[in-house]
Design a protein around this motif. Structure first.
Motif, mmCIF file in Angstrom:
data_model
loop_
_atom_site.group_PDB
_atom_site.id
_atom_site.type_symbol
_atom_site.label_atom_id
_atom_site.label_comp_id
_atom_site.label_asym_id
_atom_site.label_seq_id
_atom_site.Cartn_x
_atom_site.Cartn_y
_atom_site.Cartn_z
ATOM 1 N N TYR A 36 0.839 -1.190 0.000
ATOM 2 C CA TYR A 36 0.000 0.000 0.000
ATOM 3 C C TYR A 36 0.876 1.242 0.000
ATOM 4 C CZ TYR A 36 -3.357 -3.464 1.611
ATOM 5 O OH TYR A 36 -4.141 -4.587 1.714
ATOM 6 N N GLN A 38 0.723 5.296 1.155
ATOM 7 C CA GLN A 38 -0.023 6.254 1.959
ATOM 8 C C GLN A 38 0.674 7.609 1.936
ATOM 9 O OE1 GLN A 38 -0.387 5.670 6.264
ATOM 10 N NE2 GLN A 38 -2.504 6.396 6.196
ATOM 11 N N GLN A 42 -3.938 11.072 4.134
ATOM 12 C CA GLN A 42 -4.784 10.269 3.248
ATOM 13 C C GLN A 42 -4.856 8.820 3.725
ATOM 14 O OE1 GLN A 42 -3.801 10.567 -0.916
ATOM 15 N NE2 GLN A 42 -3.536 12.793 -0.832
ATOM 16 N N ALA A 43 -5.867 8.126 3.236
ATOM 17 C CA ALA A 43 -5.987 6.696 3.504
ATOM 18 C C ALA A 43 -4.987 5.916 2.649
ATOM 19 C CB ALA A 43 -7.403 6.234 3.187
ATOM 20 N N PRO A 44 -4.624 4.734 3.081
ATOM 21 C CA PRO A 44 -3.763 3.890 2.236
ATOM 22 C C PRO A 44 -4.449 3.537 0.917
ATOM 23 C CG PRO A 44 -3.787 3.092 4.502
ATOM 24 C CD PRO A 44 -4.870 4.118 4.397
ATOM 25 N N GLN B 39 -4.825 3.591 12.839
ATOM 26 C CA GLN B 39 -3.469 4.129 12.756
ATOM 27 C C GLN B 39 -3.329 5.237 13.793
ATOM 28 O OE1 GLN B 39 -2.291 5.932 8.959
ATOM 29 N NE2 GLN B 39 -0.272 4.992 9.200
ATOM 30 N N LEU B 45 0.012 0.902 10.546
ATOM 31 C CA LEU B 45 -1.362 0.426 10.459
ATOM 32 C C LEU B 45 -1.542 -0.794 11.351
ATOM 33 C CD1 LEU B 45 -1.502 0.695 6.587
ATOM 34 C CD2 LEU B 45 -2.761 2.179 8.175
ATOM 35 N N TYR B 94 -10.001 3.317 10.018
ATOM 36 C CA TYR B 94 -10.377 3.143 8.626
ATOM 37 C C TYR B 94 -11.260 1.913 8.472
ATOM 38 C CZ TYR B 94 -6.444 6.278 7.456
ATOM 39 O OH TYR B 94 -5.588 7.345 7.360
ATOM 40 N N TRP B 111 -10.250 1.768 0.779
ATOM 41 C CA TRP B 111 -10.286 2.230 2.154
ATOM 42 C C TRP B 111 -11.163 3.476 2.226
ATOM 43 C CZ3 TRP B 111 -6.247 0.698 5.999
ATOM 44 C CH2 TRP B 111 -5.462 -0.371 5.533
ATOM 45 N N GLY B 112 -11.874 3.629 3.330
ATOM 46 C CA GLY B 112 -12.583 4.879 3.553
ATOM 47 C C GLY B 112 -11.597 5.986 3.897
ATOM 48 N N GLN B 113 -12.137 7.175 4.096
ATOM 49 C CA GLN B 113 -11.283 8.334 4.376
ATOM 50 C C GLN B 113 -10.790 8.363 5.813
ATOM 51 O OE1 GLN B 113 -14.553 8.455 4.525
ATOM 52 N NE2 GLN B 113 -15.059 9.734 6.303
ATOM 53 N N GLY B 114 -11.393 7.554 6.673
ATOM 54 C CA GLY B 114 -10.986 7.483 8.077
ATOM 55 C C GLY B 114 -11.790 8.407 8.962
#
Lengths: 108, 121
Positions: A36, A38, A42-44, B39, B45, B94, B111-114
C-alpha cells in the motif's frame, strides 16, 4: 502472529531513480502479501496484491516480487507523486492481518 | 464506484464508549469480508477487527472483549462499538473491504477516508 519487518525505514531517492523496498515475514506467507501507498493525511491505497499483481489503475513503474518470507516492491523511475510511505501486509494467516512498519520514500 | 464512508469519530474520555459506522456502496456488500484498521499518530497500520462474508467476527487481542463489530446487510453498513476506551485507542479508524468470502483473499481495497477517535481526559 506473523510479524512483518520493512527496511529501510527511510529511503532518500532522486526523481527518476529506482527505489527498492524490502519486506520480510517472520514465517512463510506464500505469495499472500499486499503493498500500500499512503500520503500524509490520506488513507492507504492498494498497489500490489498476491506479491506481484498490480491493482487496477496502478502504473507499470510499480512492481512486486518475492515469495515465502522475502518480498520486494520496486518503483522503477520515481515520479514526484510517488514520494510517500509504503506498507506491506500479509493475509496468509489471520487473524490478525499484520502490517510492516512502513518505508518512507523521501526526496533526496 | 466502490465507496466506503466512515462516521462517528469523536473526543471521548477514558472508559467511555463510541460507535463507528461505515456505509458501503458500489459492490455486493454481503459477499465481502469487511475490516476496521486503525493508525495511531505517526504509527503503523494496525488491524482491529473483521467480519467475514459468512458473518463471523474476529478481533485483535488488543481490543478483544472491549470492541464489538457488527454488520447490517440491509443497510450495506458495518459498525464498531467501542467500550472501555483507553488512551492508547486514540487513532484514525479506517473501514476497508477485504476479499469475497470463500473466493478471494484479504488484501484491502478500497479504504474509507478514516474517522478520528481521540481518547483523552
Amino acid at each position: 502472529e506473523i510479524v512483518m519487518t520493512q527496511s529501510p525505514a527511510t529511503l532518500s531517492v532522486s526523481p527518476g531513480e529506482r527505489a527498492t523496498l524490502s519486506c520480510r515475514a517472520s514465517q512463510s506467507v506464500s505469495g499472500e502479501i499486499a503493498w500500500y501507498q499512503q500520503k500524509p493525511g490520506q488513507a492507504p491505497r492498494l498497489l500490489i496484491y498476491g506479491a506481484s499483481t498490480r491493482a487496477t489503475g496502478i502504473p507499470g513503474r510499480f512492481s512486486g516480487s518475492g515469495s515465502g518470507t522475502e518480498f520486494t516492491l520496486t518503483i522503477s523511475s520515481l515520479q514526484s507523486e510517488d514520494f510517500a510511505t509504503y506498507y506491506c501486509q500479509q493475509y496468509n494467516n489471520w487473524p490478525p492481518l499484520t502490517f510492516g512498519g512502513g518505508t518512507k520514500v523521501e526526496i533526496k | 464506484e466502490v465507496q466506503l464512508v466512515e462516521s462517528g469519530g469523536a473526543l471521548v474520555q477514558p472508559g467511555g464508549s463510541l460507535r463507528l459506522s461505515c456505509e458501503a456502496s458500489g459492490f455486493t456488500f454481503s459477499r465481502h469480508d469487511m475490516h476496521w484498521v486503525r493508525q495511531a499518530p505517526g504509527k503503523r497500520l494496525e488491524w482491529v477487527s473483521g467480519v467475514t462474508g459468512a458473518g463471523d467476527t474476529l478481533y485483535a487481542d488488543s481490543v478483544k472483549g472491549r470492541f464489538t463489530m457488527s454488520r447490517e446487510i440491509a443497510r450495506n453498513s458495518v459498525h464498531l462499538q467501542m467500550d472501555g476506551l483507553r488512551v492508547e485507542d486514540t487513532a484514525v479508524y479506517y473501514c476497508t473491504r477485504g476479499g469475497v468470502w470463500g473466493v478471494s483473499s484479504n488484501w484491502l481495497d478500497p479504504w474509507g477516508q478514516g474517522t478520528l477517535v481521540t481518547v483523552s481526559s
